[in-house]
Design an enzyme around this catalytic site. Structure first.
Site, PDB file in Angstrom:
ATOM      1  CB  SER A  88     -32.678   4.695  30.959  1.00 19.45           C
ATOM      2  OG  SER A  88     -33.719   3.796  30.695  1.00 19.45           O
ATOM      3  CE  LYS A 118     -31.901   0.903  30.487  1.00 19.73           C
ATOM      4  NZ  LYS A 118     -31.442   0.408  31.807  1.00 19.73           N
ATOM      5  CE  LYS A 168     -36.072   1.218  30.635  1.00 26.38           C
ATOM      6  NZ  LYS A 168     -35.665   0.121  31.548  1.00 26.38           N
ATOM      7  CG  ASP A 222     -33.770  -2.472  30.084  1.00 25.24           C
ATOM      8  OD1 ASP A 222     -34.100  -3.674  30.122  1.00 25.24           O
ATOM      9  OD2 ASP A 222     -33.663  -1.756  31.101  1.00 25.24           O
ATOM     10  CD  GLU A 235     -30.652  -2.936  31.389  1.00 25.44           C
ATOM     11  OE1 GLU A 235     -30.272  -2.030  30.611  1.00 25.44           O
ATOM     12  OE2 GLU A 235     -31.105  -2.707  32.516  1.00 25.44           O
ATOM     13  CG  ASP A 284     -32.040  -4.548  35.549  1.00 24.25           C
ATOM     14  OD1 ASP A 284     -32.058  -4.756  36.777  1.00 24.25           O
ATOM     15  OD2 ASP A 284     -32.550  -3.504  35.063  1.00 24.25           O
ATOM     16  CE  LYS A 334     -31.725  -1.125  37.437  1.00 27.56           C
ATOM     17  NZ  LYS A 334     -33.094  -1.468  36.975  1.00 27.56           N
ATOM     18  N   GLY A 393     -30.006   2.187  37.306  1.00 28.55           N
ATOM     19  CA  GLY A 393     -30.712   3.214  38.063  1.00 28.55           C
ATOM     20  C   GLY A 393     -32.166   2.843  38.255  1.00 28.55           C
TER      21      GLY A 393
HETATM   22  O1  OSB Z   1     -34.661  -1.644  33.845  1.00 26.26           O
HETATM   23  O2  OSB Z   1     -33.071  -0.297  34.191  1.00 26.26           O
HETATM   24  C1  OSB Z   1     -34.266  -0.572  34.275  1.00 26.26           C
HETATM   25  C2  OSB Z   1     -36.198   2.412  35.632  1.00 26.26           C
HETATM   26  C3  OSB Z   1     -37.071   1.777  36.478  1.00 26.26           C
HETATM   27  C4  OSB Z   1     -37.056   0.399  36.581  1.00 26.26           C
HETATM   28  C5  OSB Z   1     -36.154  -0.328  35.826  1.00 26.26           C
HETATM   29  C6  OSB Z   1     -35.249   0.299  34.988  1.00 26.26           C
HETATM   30  C7  OSB Z   1     -35.298   1.697  34.864  1.00 26.26           C
HETATM   31  C8  OSB Z   1     -34.471   2.456  33.947  1.00 26.26           C
HETATM   32  C9  OSB Z   1     -34.157   3.885  34.322  1.00 26.26           C
HETATM   33  O3  OSB Z   1     -34.076   2.035  32.897  1.00 26.26           O
HETATM   34  C10 OSB Z   1     -32.807   3.992  34.892  1.00 26.26           C
HETATM   35  C11 OSB Z   1     -32.529   5.356  35.482  1.00 26.26           C
HETATM   36  O4  OSB Z   1     -32.107   6.224  34.732  1.00 26.26           O
HETATM   37  O5  OSB Z   1     -32.702   5.550  36.696  1.00 26.26           O
HETATM   38 MG    MG Z   2     -33.045  -2.732  33.065  1.00 26.53          MG
END
Ligand code: OSB
Ligand code: MG
Length: 377
Positions: free
Chosen positions: A144, A170, A172, A197, A222, A247, A271, A299
């Site tokens: 991510s 992925k 953001k 995302d 996402e 999510d 998650k 994650g």
């Molecule tokens: O939306 O998936 C998410 C991290 C913190 C809160 C939300 C998200 C995320 C990530 C990181 O995208 C995922 C990771 O590599 O742990």
């Molecule tokens: Mg997410």
């Protein structure tokens, strides 16, 4: 498949909770803000059968979900921990039913359940992966990537992760930092598995903007809309070719069933923290497997404790897409386990030792601890 065999009962004697603050290798920016360190709660369950470890994956502020570290600390020390200790002897499968009278606070519940699970499975010499019915020895690893200063910087950051071997990227996005960013990454890497995302940053009024993402051949988008926008996600799905993957909205197996029934999502990010534990996460994965819905493991910048648990979950056959289970080094220069997850040929190895299969580095744990409390029976 649901659990083949329940875990042993243990007598819970003490719960040790700590808040850790661990520096991140680089700031991590999403539509909800920038993190420079990871504030997380680590739980150690002290039982007659030995210790177990868990992690409460809240962030310091309630910006991803309503949970946040001080809130989780309060509910865990005031309500959840005492309720578990009051039971004395309990099996890990009884943690969630015991905590069910307390509404919400799923991340806090998940971290406590994981500590009890780890203690019970360690005492039986059974790995968390085998307990969950996971079969894969390694899992494909996605990464991510936070919002960068500009599209060119994003392309270079993505290139670095591809060079390391990550099999899926992925990125953001947020309003104004979406189409140009995705275009830049897709143009530089025409063939890579790519997804975006939004972390709830849009509304249905942005449907035309989001439809511009359709030309990039994304695996999924996402959580474009807010947590409770289930009907709006269903409406948005009608206007997009890119599959929607919820999510934030998937807070339970019931929420997953409803979102699927309404056509709000066609892929699911699981998650454990968000849904109240690994057992509920497994129920969601089972639901998706029976419904033919692709699932992947999300994650929350887990330490080596939660990262080991995520690797085990992602090794379950229901998980059909690469998850956000990256190497520890993606976020941390130093982890709190002795053998942090590494990337090998784009994959992370699933621990096979008893329980979570990782050992906590007590010196590192101590150095990152900023608060602690012990709850007794
Ligand atoms: O939306 O998936 C998410 C991290 C913190 C809160 C939300 C998200 C995320 C990530 C990181 O995208 C995922 C990771 O590599 O742990
Ligand atoms: Mg997410």
């Amino acid at each position: 498949m649901p659990l083949a065999q329940p875990a042993a009962s243990v007598r819970l004697d003490r719960l040790e909770l700590r808040v850790l603050r661990i520096p991140l290798i680089a700031p991590f920016t999403t539509s909800f803000g920038t993190m420079t360190d990871r504030e997380v709660i680590v739980v150690r369950a002290r039982t007659d059968a030995g210790d177990g470890w868990g992690e409460i994956v809240t962030q310091s502020a309630p910006v991803y979900s309503s949970e946040y570290t001080q809130g989780a600390w309060d509910v865990a020390t005031r309500w959840l921990g005492p309720a578990l200790l009051h039971r004395g002897e309990l099996a890990p499968e009884q943690v969630a039913p015991t905590l069910d009278p307390f509404v919400g606070h799923r991340m806090a519940k998940a971290g406590l359940e994981l500590a009890v699970l780890d203690a019970a499975l360690r005492s039986e010499g059974r790995s968390f992966a085998s307990y969950l019915g996971a079969t894969a020895a390694t899992i494909p690893s996605g990464v991510s990537v936070g919002i960068q200063s500009d599209p060119a910087a994003l392309v270079e950051t993505v290139r670095g992760y591809l060079d390391e071997g990550y099999v899926r990227i992925k990125i953001k996005i947020k309003p104004g930092r979406d189409i140009a960013e995705t275009d830049a990454v897709r143009s530089a890497f025409p063939e890579i598995p790519l997804q975006v995302d939004a972390n709830s940053a849009y509304t249905l009024a942005d449907a035309d903007t989001l439809a511009q993402l359709d030309r990039f051949g994304l695996l999924l988008i996402e959580q474009p809309l807010q947590e409770d926008d289930i009907v709006d996600h269903a409406a948005l799905a009608q206007q997009l070719k890119t599959p929607i993957c919820l999510d934030e909205s998937i807070t339970s197996v019931k929420a997953a069933r409803d979102a699927l029934a309404l056509g709000a999502t066609t892929v699911i990010n699981v998650k454990a923290g968000r849904v109240g534990g690994y057992l509920e996460a497994l129920r969601i994965a089972d639901l998706c497997e029976s419904a033919g819905i692709p699932v992947w493991c999300g994650g929350m910048l887990e330490t080596g404790i939660g990262r080991a648990a995520n690797a085990a979950l992602a090794a379950h056959p229901a998980f059909t897409l690469p998850g956000d289970v990256s190497a520890s080094a993606r976020f941390y220069t130093e982890d709190i386990v002795t053998e942090p997850a590494v990337l090998e040929d784009g994959h992370v190895r699933v621990p096979t030792g008893p329980g979570l299969g990782v050992e906590v580095d007590l010196d590192a744990l101590e150095r990152f601890t900023v608060a602690r409390e012990t709850l007794r029976r």
